[in-house]
Design a protein around this motif. Sequence first.
Motif, PDB file in Angstrom:
ATOM      1  N   UNK A 210      -2.913  -2.920   6.298  1.00  0.00           N
ATOM      2  CA  UNK A 210      -2.893  -2.842   4.838  1.00  0.00           C
ATOM      3  C   UNK A 210      -2.307  -1.516   4.365  1.00  0.00           C
ATOM      4  N   UNK A 211      -2.672  -0.449   5.031  1.00  0.00           N
ATOM      5  CA  UNK A 211      -2.240   0.885   4.591  1.00  0.00           C
ATOM      6  C   UNK A 211      -0.728   1.076   4.644  1.00  0.00           C
ATOM      7  N   UNK A 212      -0.062   0.401   5.587  1.00  0.00           N
ATOM      8  CA  UNK A 212       1.392   0.575   5.657  1.00  0.00           C
ATOM      9  C   UNK A 212       2.102  -0.155   4.512  1.00  0.00           C
ATOM     10  N   UNK A 213       1.350  -0.955   3.751  1.00  0.00           N
ATOM     11  CA  UNK A 213       1.878  -1.630   2.556  1.00  0.00           C
ATOM     12  C   UNK A 213       1.022  -1.209   1.355  1.00  0.00           C
ATOM     13  N   UNK A 214       0.893   0.120   1.200  1.00  0.00           N
ATOM     14  CA  UNK A 214       0.196   0.677   0.037  1.00  0.00           C
ATOM     15  C   UNK A 214      -1.255   0.224  -0.077  1.00  0.00           C
ATOM     16  N   UNK A 215      -1.891  -0.031   1.049  1.00  0.00           N
ATOM     17  CA  UNK A 215      -3.305  -0.417   1.039  1.00  0.00           C
ATOM     18  C   UNK A 215      -3.563  -1.821   0.558  1.00  0.00           C
ATOM     19  N   UNK A 216      -2.535  -2.644   0.601  1.00  0.00           N
ATOM     20  CA  UNK A 216      -2.609  -3.992   0.034  1.00  0.00           C
ATOM     21  C   UNK A 216      -3.143  -5.003   1.058  1.00  0.00           C
ATOM     22  N   UNK A 217      -4.208  -5.720   0.684  1.00  0.00           N
ATOM     23  CA  UNK A 217      -4.763  -6.751   1.565  1.00  0.00           C
ATOM     24  C   UNK A 217      -4.242  -8.130   1.207  1.00  0.00           C
ATOM     25  N   UNK A 218      -3.874  -8.309  -0.047  1.00  0.00           N
ATOM     26  CA  UNK A 218      -3.107  -9.470  -0.498  1.00  0.00           C
ATOM     27  C   UNK A 218      -2.306  -8.995  -1.717  1.00  0.00           C
ATOM     28  N   UNK A 219      -1.359  -9.785  -2.125  1.00  0.00           N
ATOM     29  CA  UNK A 219      -0.421  -9.307  -3.135  1.00  0.00           C
ATOM     30  C   UNK A 219      -1.141  -8.739  -4.368  1.00  0.00           C
ATOM     31  N   UNK A 223      -7.085  -2.326  -1.310  1.00  0.00           N
ATOM     32  CA  UNK A 223      -8.408  -1.846  -0.904  1.00  0.00           C
ATOM     33  C   UNK A 223      -8.380  -0.396  -0.446  1.00  0.00           C
ATOM     34  N   UNK A 224      -7.209   0.138  -0.168  1.00  0.00           N
ATOM     35  CA  UNK A 224      -7.089   1.501   0.353  1.00  0.00           C
ATOM     36  C   UNK A 224      -5.938   2.224  -0.347  1.00  0.00           C
ATOM     37  N   UNK A 225      -5.980   3.560  -0.281  1.00  0.00           N
ATOM     38  CA  UNK A 225      -4.802   4.352  -0.625  1.00  0.00           C
ATOM     39  C   UNK A 225      -3.892   4.324   0.595  1.00  0.00           C
ATOM     40  N   UNK A 226      -2.703   3.823   0.426  1.00  0.00           N
ATOM     41  CA  UNK A 226      -1.806   3.682   1.572  1.00  0.00           C
ATOM     42  C   UNK A 226      -0.459   4.336   1.343  1.00  0.00           C
ATOM     43  N   UNK A 227       0.575   3.735   1.866  1.00  0.00           N
ATOM     44  CA  UNK A 227       1.923   4.278   1.777  1.00  0.00           C
ATOM     45  C   UNK A 227       2.923   3.148   2.016  1.00  0.00           C
ATOM     46  N   UNK A 228       4.196   3.416   1.762  1.00  0.00           N
ATOM     47  CA  UNK A 228       5.259   2.481   2.130  1.00  0.00           C
ATOM     48  C   UNK A 228       5.734   2.817   3.523  1.00  0.00           C
TER      49      UNK A 228
END
Length: 364
Positions: A210-219, A223-228
Amino acid sequence: MNIDFANLTKAFEEHREEFEKVTLDVMHSARYILGKETEEFEQNLSTFTGNNYALGCSSGTDALLLAMMAMGLRSGDEVITSPFTFIATAETIACLGAKPVFVDIDEETYNIDASKIERAITKNTKAIMPVSLYGQMSDMDEINAIAEKYGLAVIEDAAQSFGATYKGKRSCNVSTFGCTSFFPAKPLGCFGDGGAIFASNEEDYEKIKAMRVHGQVERYTHHYIGMGGRLDNLQAAVLNVKLKTYENDISRRQAVANWYTEKLSEKIIRPIVKPDRTSVWAQYTVRVKDRGRVQQKLLEVGIPTAVHYPIPMHLQKCFAYLGYKIGDFPISELCAQEVMSLPMNPYLEESEIEYITTNLNIIL
């Protein structure tokens, strides 16, 4: 004779038809990010390393960041690592507001000296980040034992060691997290930037995914602070081709390293690989006195060299705020003044190694 240091052109020509096919397939499909090729590559990574929790990402640097983000590293935390490495190792720690804490290296392997780690641990220490420098892994059993004793994570900076083994286990499958790079000049390199991160459990794997896609668990649900930090399909397609013959490339690198070791004068300090592990020979690095003169003499006869790395991290201006000074890590400082990497790639022929070693032996 002119020697090619990394010979990326030959690396392309060897599989030109396959590379052209798979990259065109990606372009025709317009699947550029996190598609079929990336999923296939991640499965191939798991098969190759024996680690079921493999994720492609945008670079080796981003792999390190993702590992530390997943473990919740934050300002005031400390990570123990080597001062004799590429800046990304310590830089990523600092980027998250944490403090790099350096421990000197073993003079034979150039990797962190495991016997010195425990004395650097404080109440703020959260992880140990050994660097598998030049293609050989660190003393992972000792490091993992220290980490278990103090409840720390271990993040292997395996940017130079993908494919190496330690007591029969592959690099990126011996610690809490393994992080590697597929920069073009690495033993397994793509045609741009790329990397991979390996977790040791499903929970961390799902979090990093999820984190490698901006913390995204679904579109649009984060759920997290992530990154591209995604790996693109063009690079995954290229790496799928190269990974099929990578074992053979490692064997050819080993042959080149053996020729060097056999033909170089004993006056030259040659690399040592411990008997319980193997190296993928990201570099063949020797140590010489009066390095600048030696490099110039070799260049005059068509032999390129490189220095990995001329300034230890604790003496870099960007880390002056840490308060380290000359003399704090004497082995790292000595090696930084003497190391010199010779041409290393799977396509070097014995006659070329003969030419390099003959000239170097004469100069010294």
